[in-house]
Motif scaffolding. Structure first.
Motif, PDB file in Angstrom:
ATOM      1  N   VAL A 195       0.837  -1.197   0.000  1.00 43.97           N
ATOM      2  CA  VAL A 195       0.000   0.000   0.000  1.00 43.97           C
ATOM      3  C   VAL A 195       0.874   1.249   0.000  1.00 43.97           C
ATOM      4  N   GLY A 196       0.544   2.197  -0.891  1.00 44.58           N
ATOM      5  CA  GLY A 196       1.173   3.504  -0.912  1.00 44.58           C
ATOM      6  C   GLY A 196       0.162   4.554  -0.502  1.00 44.58           C
ATOM      7  N   LEU A 197       0.586   5.500   0.335  1.00 48.64           N
ATOM      8  CA  LEU A 197      -0.317   6.486   0.921  1.00 48.64           C
ATOM      9  C   LEU A 197       0.083   7.898   0.498  1.00 48.64           C
ATOM     10  N   LEU A 198      -0.859   8.629  -0.057  1.00 44.85           N
ATOM     11  CA  LEU A 198      -0.648  10.034  -0.416  1.00 44.85           C
ATOM     12  C   LEU A 198      -1.712  10.879   0.254  1.00 44.85           C
ATOM     13  N   ASP A 199      -1.303  12.006   0.828  1.00 42.23           N
ATOM     14  CA  ASP A 199      -2.267  12.922   1.438  1.00 42.23           C
ATOM     15  C   ASP A 199      -1.557  14.236   1.730  1.00 42.23           C
ATOM     16  N   VAL A 200      -2.335  15.288   1.823  1.00 45.15           N
ATOM     17  CA  VAL A 200      -1.753  16.595   2.138  1.00 45.15           C
ATOM     18  C   VAL A 200      -1.433  16.702   3.625  1.00 45.15           C
ATOM     19  N   GLY A 201      -2.087  15.907   4.465  1.00 47.12           N
ATOM     20  CA  GLY A 201      -1.876  15.966   5.910  1.00 47.12           C
ATOM     21  C   GLY A 201      -0.709  15.104   6.350  1.00 47.12           C
ATOM     22  N   ALA A 202       0.437  15.719   6.610  1.00 51.26           N
ATOM     23  CA  ALA A 202       1.662  14.962   6.890  1.00 51.26           C
ATOM     24  C   ALA A 202       1.586  14.164   8.188  1.00 51.26           C
ATOM     25  N   GLU A 203       1.072  14.757   9.261  1.00 54.62           N
ATOM     26  CA  GLU A 203       1.089  14.072  10.554  1.00 54.62           C
ATOM     27  C   GLU A 203       0.148  12.867  10.590  1.00 54.62           C
ATOM     28  N   PRO A 204      -1.120  12.998  10.197  1.00 56.29           N
ATOM     29  CA  PRO A 204      -1.974  11.795  10.194  1.00 56.29           C
ATOM     30  C   PRO A 204      -1.500  10.749   9.193  1.00 56.29           C
ATOM     31  N   LEU A 205      -0.867  11.187   8.116  1.00 46.39           N
ATOM     32  CA  LEU A 205      -0.330  10.244   7.133  1.00 46.39           C
ATOM     33  C   LEU A 205       0.801   9.426   7.745  1.00 46.39           C
ATOM     34  N   GLU A 206       1.673  10.098   8.471  1.00 46.18           N
ATOM     35  CA  GLU A 206       2.784   9.419   9.139  1.00 46.18           C
ATOM     36  C   GLU A 206       2.263   8.426  10.175  1.00 46.18           C
TER      37      GLU A 206
ATOM     38  N   LEU B 167      -0.630   6.834  10.199  1.00 46.63           N
ATOM     39  CA  LEU B 167      -1.213   5.681   9.528  1.00 46.63           C
ATOM     40  C   LEU B 167      -0.131   4.780   8.956  1.00 46.63           C
ATOM     41  N   ALA B 168       0.909   5.377   8.377  1.00 47.08           N
ATOM     42  CA  ALA B 168       2.009   4.583   7.821  1.00 47.08           C
ATOM     43  C   ALA B 168       2.661   3.730   8.907  1.00 47.08           C
ATOM     44  N   LEU B 169       2.854   4.305  10.092  1.00 47.07           N
ATOM     45  CA  LEU B 169       3.430   3.547  11.204  1.00 47.07           C
ATOM     46  C   LEU B 169       2.489   2.429  11.648  1.00 47.07           C
ATOM     47  N   GLU B 170       1.192   2.741  11.701  1.00 49.61           N
ATOM     48  CA  GLU B 170       0.193   1.723  12.058  1.00 49.61           C
ATOM     49  C   GLU B 170       0.253   0.530  11.116  1.00 49.61           C
ATOM     50  N   LEU B 171       0.546   0.799   9.845  1.00 57.18           N
ATOM     51  CA  LEU B 171       0.582  -0.257   8.831  1.00 57.18           C
ATOM     52  C   LEU B 171       1.994  -0.827   8.654  1.00 57.18           C
ATOM     53  N   GLY B 172       2.803  -0.679   9.675  1.00 57.82           N
ATOM     54  CA  GLY B 172       4.126  -1.312   9.649  1.00 57.82           C
ATOM     55  C   GLY B 172       5.144  -0.613   8.779  1.00 57.82           C
ATOM     56  N   GLY B 173       4.998   0.699   8.646  1.00 61.60           N
ATOM     57  CA  GLY B 173       5.957   1.454   7.839  1.00 61.60           C
ATOM     58  C   GLY B 173       5.606   1.494   6.365  1.00 61.60           C
ATOM     59  N   ALA B 174       4.322   1.580   6.059  1.00 59.51           N
ATOM     60  CA  ALA B 174       3.876   1.643   4.663  1.00 59.51           C
ATOM     61  C   ALA B 174       4.481   2.854   3.961  1.00 59.51           C
TER      62      ALA B 174
END
Length: 251
Positions: A28-39, A41-48
């Motif tokens: 999974v690749g994640l793109l969003d304008v919101g840097a903090e919530p994106l980070e 979520l990426a950590l939640e998904l094991g470093g996505a």
């Protein structure tokens, strides 16, 4: 491993979809304008893989596609989920805000899809666009949002035909109102929302995205109530559709 790149991934439908596809073994690749919530979520998904960007920034989008697709140069699914919404009376919303809705919901989607083409072609992949029930008939109190979803619908239908020659499938999800932060944060409640209610969660739309990947459709309507409205709208005279929308939107 199959790959999916999701715009607007930091919250709502995008985040729910990221969690679902990740749980089912996808990269999974994640793109969003919101840097903090994106980070987060990426950590939640094991470093996505993730990248904070504005989908209207062409160079940032191109670099993100290169970064996610890497040497393999393939993308199985692009989920265009980024979007903004503004409820209210047309004349009471600043013109800049109307323009922002169209810029993100239409131009942003066009830009990401255009940049993803070469990677989708290599994988004979699929595009899922985030449409809406408001793309079926012009919806009062969300004029620019409804207009943006008409544009998404038209682009989806056109590309579905045009990109067949490349083996790329294109479709859209069409839900009615969904309980997401975007809807919950609105200060104005349209009459149509009061009458129809909010009957879907972000997770319901994520499941629809999963079904879309496995069995693509040009238009995937979500929830039986809107499905009934959609199909009745295909056979009813325009005057009937207008009357129904007029009743739903009456104060």
């Amino acid at each position: 491993m199959k790959s999916i790149l999701i715009t607007g991934a930091a919250s709502g439908i995008g985040a729910a979809s990221a969690r679902l596809f990740h749980a089912r073994g996808w990269r999974v690749g994640l793109l969003d304008v919101g840097a903090e919530p994106l980070e987060a979520l990426a950590l939640e998904l094991g470093g996505a893989w993730h990248k904070a960007l504005d989908v209207t920034d062409g160079e940032a989008v191109r670099q993100a596609l290169v970064g996610f697709c890497g040497e393999e140069g393939r993308l199985d699914v692009l989920f265009n989920c980024a979007g903004v919404l503004r409820f209210g009376l047309f004349e009471e919303i600043d013109l800049d805000e109307h323009a922002r809705v169209l810029q993100i919901n239409v131009f942003g989607l066009l830009q990401v899809t255009h940049a993803a083409f070469v990677y989708l072609k290599a994988a004979r992949g699929q595009v899922i666009n985030m449409g809406s029930a408001s793309g079926l008939y012009g919806t009062p109190h969300m004029v620019s949002y409804s207009a943006s979803k008409f544009a998404v619908r038209g682009m989806t239908e056109a590309l579905e035909l045009e990109w067949r020659r490349h083996g790329i499938r294109v479709g859209e999800l069409m839900p009615p109102f969904v309980a997401t932060p975007m809807v919950d944060s609105q200060s104005f409640t349209p009459p149509a929302l009061r009458r129809l209610g909010v009957r879907l969660r972000a997770e319901d739309v994520a499941e629809a995205a999963w079904r879309q990947v496995r069995s693509p459709r040009v238009h995937r309507t979500i929830h039986w109530m809107f499905r009934l409205l959609y199909w009745s709208g295909q056979v009813s005279p325009p005057s009937i559709n207008r009357a129904v929308m007029g009743w739903l939107s009456r104060d």
